[in-house]
Enzyme design. Sequence first.
Site, PDB file in Angstrom:
ATOM      1  N   TYR A 167      23.610  34.006  37.853  1.00 48.69           N
ATOM      2  CA  TYR A 167      24.704  35.284  37.498  1.00 48.69           C
ATOM      3  C   TYR A 167      24.616  35.514  36.116  1.00 48.69           C
ATOM      4  CZ  TYR A 167      29.811  35.908  39.026  1.00 48.69           C
ATOM      5  OH  TYR A 167      30.915  37.099  39.106  1.00 48.69           O
ATOM      6  N   GLU A 215      31.927  33.004  47.588  1.00 48.55           N
ATOM      7  CA  GLU A 215      31.937  32.069  46.011  1.00 48.55           C
ATOM      8  C   GLU A 215      33.484  31.756  46.058  1.00 48.55           C
ATOM      9  OE1 GLU A 215      31.345  32.866  41.156  1.00 48.55           O
ATOM     10  OE2 GLU A 215      31.780  35.073  42.527  1.00 48.55           O
ATOM     11  N   ASP A 267      38.725  34.052  33.349  1.00 50.84           N
ATOM     12  CA  ASP A 267      39.083  35.307  33.857  1.00 50.84           C
ATOM     13  C   ASP A 267      39.900  36.397  34.154  1.00 50.84           C
ATOM     14  OD1 ASP A 267      38.373  34.317  37.339  1.00 50.84           O
ATOM     15  OD2 ASP A 267      38.315  32.165  36.432  1.00 50.84           O
TER      16      ASP A 267
END
Length: 269
Positions: A174, A49, A60
């Site tokens: 995911y 990834e 993030d």
Amino acid sequence: MNRIEKAFARAREENRAAFVAYLCAGDPDFAGSVAACRAVLESGVDVLELGVPFSDPLADGLTNQLAAQRALESGSDSQRVLDLVTAIREFSEVPIIFYTYYNLVFAQGSERYAARAKAAGVDGILTLDLPPEEAAEHLAACAKHDVKTVFIVAPTTPESRLERICEATTGFVYYVSREGVTGEQASMSESIQANVAQIKQHTDLPVVVGFGISNADHVRTVAQAADGVVVGSAIVNCIAENATDRAAISASLRAKMGMLLEGDALSKQ
């Protein structure tokens, strides 16, 4: 089968979860990033990834924010990220997924973005902040150029949305194991198994789990519930700690991969 399907099929045949490793493209610089990718790929990664560096990576935590900053400061841009994929394809056929933000797709247009990604050797695109309800143009472009799509399910996602998310997904789903941003965590949520099982009621595609996984015990726990285990910050920290020494980065990454996978951590019990 495409590369993504082959990776998960091989893991199933070996009665284990697939290992998905996250690295930020261009971190700490182009040559260092190629070396880092080689190190993790040669250490047992099933899917790579690649985070596309962005100035406002809202999903993030600090580790991956700083990785993006290092990459941008070293000159990484959209073309250099594609060049990195091309370089990786010279020594690996492991599937590559772009982990990106929609601003970067929108700036080029979905059609051009998907076409360029496919030509470089990208297998799938995960667009963090693009909900499937608003992704018609992106989905059409990816389908046209045979680039698989990856969408996220969060712990807060209502079951009423799962079917729509799974319909839009063509690579793998995911599942984000906790609320908040990326980053290493001391423990894993106890709801992972139940939530993954719920997602699987809506799709036959693989379901991977990420965010917060940082040691072999975490990997072992998640592997029992999911088809794939995603580790990011724990790997990226190896670069942060050795950013000026390429040989040390590779050695640290190989050691970290060994620790994460020790004791056949991916094996299904």
